[in-house]
Design a protein around this motif. Structure first.
Motif, PDB file in Angstrom:
ATOM      1  N   LYS A  64      87.586  10.574  61.684  1.00 41.25           N
ATOM      2  CA  LYS A  64      86.651  10.668  60.409  1.00 41.25           C
ATOM      3  C   LYS A  64      85.248  10.595  60.673  1.00 41.25           C
ATOM      4  O   LYS A  64      84.390  11.345  60.441  1.00 41.25           O
ATOM      5  CB  LYS A  64      87.203   9.554  59.460  1.00 41.25           C
ATOM      6  CG  LYS A  64      87.079   8.178  59.785  1.00 41.25           C
ATOM      7  CD  LYS A  64      87.492   7.353  58.594  1.00 41.25           C
ATOM      8  CE  LYS A  64      87.033   5.841  59.196  1.00 41.25           C
ATOM      9  NZ  LYS A  64      87.586   5.416  60.551  1.00 41.25           N
ATOM     10  N   VAL A  67      83.803  13.452  63.014  1.00 45.26           N
ATOM     11  CA  VAL A  67      83.808  14.740  62.278  1.00 45.26           C
ATOM     12  C   VAL A  67      82.623  14.803  61.163  1.00 45.26           C
ATOM     13  O   VAL A  67      82.264  15.653  60.827  1.00 45.26           O
ATOM     14  CB  VAL A  67      85.197  14.682  61.736  1.00 45.26           C
ATOM     15  CG1 VAL A  67      85.301  15.797  60.466  1.00 45.26           C
ATOM     16  CG2 VAL A  67      86.125  15.404  62.573  1.00 45.26           C
ATOM     17  N   VAL A  68      82.684  13.432  60.327  1.00 43.70           N
ATOM     18  CA  VAL A  68      81.658  13.540  59.488  1.00 43.70           C
ATOM     19  C   VAL A  68      80.342  13.603  59.812  1.00 43.70           C
ATOM     20  O   VAL A  68      79.558  14.266  59.293  1.00 43.70           O
ATOM     21  CB  VAL A  68      81.911  12.184  58.611  1.00 43.70           C
ATOM     22  CG1 VAL A  68      80.553  11.773  57.659  1.00 43.70           C
ATOM     23  CG2 VAL A  68      82.957  12.196  57.727  1.00 43.70           C
ATOM     24  N   HIS A  71      79.753  17.059  60.999  1.00 41.55           N
ATOM     25  CA  HIS A  71      79.429  17.848  59.438  1.00 41.55           C
ATOM     26  C   HIS A  71      78.124  17.826  59.008  1.00 41.55           C
ATOM     27  O   HIS A  71      77.272  18.571  58.558  1.00 41.55           O
ATOM     28  CB  HIS A  71      80.473  17.609  58.400  1.00 41.55           C
ATOM     29  CG  HIS A  71      80.158  18.361  57.062  1.00 41.55           C
ATOM     30  ND1 HIS A  71      80.675  19.582  56.862  1.00 41.55           N
ATOM     31  CD2 HIS A  71      79.577  17.765  56.171  1.00 41.55           C
ATOM     32  CE1 HIS A  71      80.288  19.593  55.560  1.00 41.55           C
ATOM     33  NE2 HIS A  71      79.677  18.750  54.995  1.00 41.55           N
ATOM     34  N   LEU A 108      87.257  22.309  63.421  1.00 44.07           N
ATOM     35  CA  LEU A 108      85.640  22.229  62.912  1.00 44.07           C
ATOM     36  C   LEU A 108      84.795  22.929  63.488  1.00 44.07           C
ATOM     37  O   LEU A 108      83.974  23.435  62.868  1.00 44.07           O
ATOM     38  CB  LEU A 108      85.513  20.646  62.900  1.00 44.07           C
ATOM     39  CG  LEU A 108      84.154  20.140  62.557  1.00 44.07           C
ATOM     40  CD1 LEU A 108      83.888  20.511  60.821  1.00 44.07           C
ATOM     41  CD2 LEU A 108      83.883  18.660  62.915  1.00 44.07           C
ATOM     42  N   GLU A 111      85.226  26.434  62.497  1.00 47.83           N
ATOM     43  CA  GLU A 111      84.700  26.516  61.158  1.00 47.83           C
ATOM     44  C   GLU A 111      83.045  26.482  61.045  1.00 47.83           C
ATOM     45  O   GLU A 111      82.629  27.359  60.348  1.00 47.83           O
ATOM     46  CB  GLU A 111      85.281  25.436  60.198  1.00 47.83           C
ATOM     47  CG  GLU A 111      84.785  25.457  58.897  1.00 47.83           C
ATOM     48  CD  GLU A 111      85.571  24.460  58.113  1.00 47.83           C
ATOM     49  OE1 GLU A 111      84.831  23.413  57.360  1.00 47.83           O
ATOM     50  OE2 GLU A 111      86.708  24.106  58.124  1.00 47.83           O
ATOM     51  N   ALA A 246      84.896  12.228  54.122  1.00 48.10           N
ATOM     52  CA  ALA A 246      85.973  13.138  54.738  1.00 48.10           C
ATOM     53  C   ALA A 246      86.883  13.670  53.864  1.00 48.10           C
ATOM     54  O   ALA A 246      87.131  14.699  53.947  1.00 48.10           O
ATOM     55  CB  ALA A 246      86.442  12.662  56.174  1.00 48.10           C
ATOM     56  N   LEU A 249      85.429  16.238  50.948  1.00 48.18           N
ATOM     57  CA  LEU A 249      85.460  17.611  51.612  1.00 48.18           C
ATOM     58  C   LEU A 249      86.416  18.000  52.057  1.00 48.18           C
ATOM     59  O   LEU A 249      86.281  19.406  52.638  1.00 48.18           O
ATOM     60  CB  LEU A 249      83.964  17.312  52.336  1.00 48.18           C
ATOM     61  CG  LEU A 249      82.603  17.235  51.494  1.00 48.18           C
ATOM     62  CD1 LEU A 249      81.535  17.002  52.655  1.00 48.18           C
ATOM     63  CD2 LEU A 249      82.424  18.122  50.694  1.00 48.18           C
ATOM     64  N   ASP A 250      87.678  17.343  52.233  1.00 43.72           N
ATOM     65  CA  ASP A 250      88.738  17.813  53.090  1.00 43.72           C
ATOM     66  C   ASP A 250      88.416  18.388  54.293  1.00 43.72           C
ATOM     67  O   ASP A 250      88.892  19.482  54.759  1.00 43.72           O
ATOM     68  CB  ASP A 250      89.350  19.155  52.111  1.00 43.72           C
ATOM     69  CG  ASP A 250      90.638  19.288  52.596  1.00 43.72           C
ATOM     70  OD1 ASP A 250      91.183  18.462  53.232  1.00 43.72           O
ATOM     71  OD2 ASP A 250      91.190  20.658  52.549  1.00 43.72           O
ATOM     72  N   LEU A 251      87.596  17.628  55.070  1.00 47.96           N
ATOM     73  CA  LEU A 251      87.228  17.713  56.389  1.00 47.96           C
ATOM     74  C   LEU A 251      88.487  17.630  57.537  1.00 47.96           C
ATOM     75  O   LEU A 251      89.370  16.838  57.156  1.00 47.96           O
ATOM     76  CB  LEU A 251      86.162  16.872  56.878  1.00 47.96           C
ATOM     77  CG  LEU A 251      84.860  17.125  55.956  1.00 47.96           C
ATOM     78  CD1 LEU A 251      83.812  16.123  56.858  1.00 47.96           C
ATOM     79  CD2 LEU A 251      84.099  18.672  56.278  1.00 47.96           C
TER      80      LEU A 251
END
Length: 335
Positions: A64, A67-68, A71, A108, A111, A246, A249-251
């Motif tokens: 998490k 990834v956050v 992003h 990710l 994307e 996370a 935003l459905d990361l």
């Protein structure tokens, strides 16, 4: 409960500030804190230009936090030609764990359209963490081995990728735990190293001095040439808020604890901080504010007494020993 800033339903309550925030205002608050940290640490140097951009390598684990961080930084700098983001994933060789988080990293990166590199313990060292845990020649926790190997590969490949900065997704809880551990162990030298490695700002700016309530300039780290400088832009955001961000935003984050995680002392500190934060909201923020101030002072005091760096006799990496810790551990494993 309604949002403090509007009439929509709140999705979280920040006890340390008293705010109840709806989804939109909560997401905005996380973005704002990360961007503020980027500014206050002077992460983007004034010399970066569209013709000569900076490369920021992110330690992208698929959890998490990383990834956050990836992003938010992508959303912030997507249209800024002065910054190029690169994801770097380390595959430790943990069956049923890292493969799924690697899938999250790949998803990710594809994307948002950033470069993504993957390196593994197997290819680099000829070992897998599953086997290291089974052999355990040094009678240590798995995290002790993994931390050494991981730091080595992050530094090595950040340099190979031409990184100007190496960013990791450590959150407020992570840093407050480390700060408290260093203080309780009385490790003054480690406090200075922690500050110089990833907490202090990169340069002093007059506008930052005037924007601080205290009127003091933010303390800046001593930058060495031996390592790619690190930074932790997520370190003002509590862990639970990172997880909520996370989720909302459905990361593509793989939120599962490593099966080999066994840092008993850190676990004790974590439980202690949970209790303190529940009874005294804002404890983590206070710890880090004082710790960073102390770290800057200690760093200056220990400047002339810092250990001399040299090259490892085995691999050539920068170390304070004749043989670096990574090579000594690999030797133990092979024996």
């Amino acid at each position: 409960m309604d949002c403090t800033k509007c009439d929509r339903e709140a999705v979280m309550h920040a006890a340390y500030s008293g705010a109840h925030l709806c989804e939109a205002h909560f997401l905005e608050s996380v973005d704002r804190r990360v961007r503020k940290r980027v500014r206050e640490d002077s992460l983007l140097s004034e010399g970066a230009t569209p013709e000569d951009p900076e490369t920021w390598v992110i330690g992208l684990s698929g959890g998490k936090d990383s990834v956050v961080l990836t992003h938010v930084l992508h959303e912030t700098f997507e249209e800024d030609p002065r910054v190029e983001l690169v994801g770097l994933t380390i595959h430790e060789g943990i069956e049923g764990y890292r493969d799924r988080s690697l899938d999250a990293c790949v998803e990710l990166a594809e994307e948002i359209g950033i470069r993504h590199e993957v390196v593994s313990y197997g290819e680099e060292f000829g070992v897998r963490m599953d086997d290291v845990v089974e052999d355990d020649p040094e009678n240590m926790a798995a995290c002790a081995y993994c931390g050494v190997f991981r730091r080595d590969l992050l530094s090595k490949y950040a340099e190979k990728l031409g990184a100007d900065k190496l960013l990791t997704g450590h959150n407020l809880d992570d840093e407050a735990q480390t700060a408290l551990m260093n203080f309780l162990e009385g490790d003054v030298a480690q406090i200075a190293k922690h500050f110089d490695a990833s907490l202090g700002g990169f340069e002093e700016r007059e506008e930052l001095r005037s924007s601080n309530e205290s009127g003091r300039s933010p303390r800046t780290r001593k930058e060495g040439e031996a390592f790619v400088p690190r930074a932790k832009p997520l370190r003002d955001v509590p862990e639970k808020e990172v997880a909520l961000y996370a989720h909302l935003l459905d990361l593509p984050a793989h939120i599962t604890e490593c099966p080999h995680s066994s840092e008993a002392y850190r676990g004790e500190i974590q439980r202690l901080l949970y209790g303190l934060e529940e009874n005294h909201p804002g404890t983590r923020h206070s710890i880090m504010a004082g710790y960073e101030e102390l770290g800057g002072i200690v760093s200056e005091e220990l400047d002339d007494r810092s250990a001399d760096l040299k090259e490892c006799e085995r691999c050539g990496s920068t170390t304070t020993r004749d043989v670096c810790r990574k090579c000594s551990l690999l030797e133990s494993l092979s024996a």
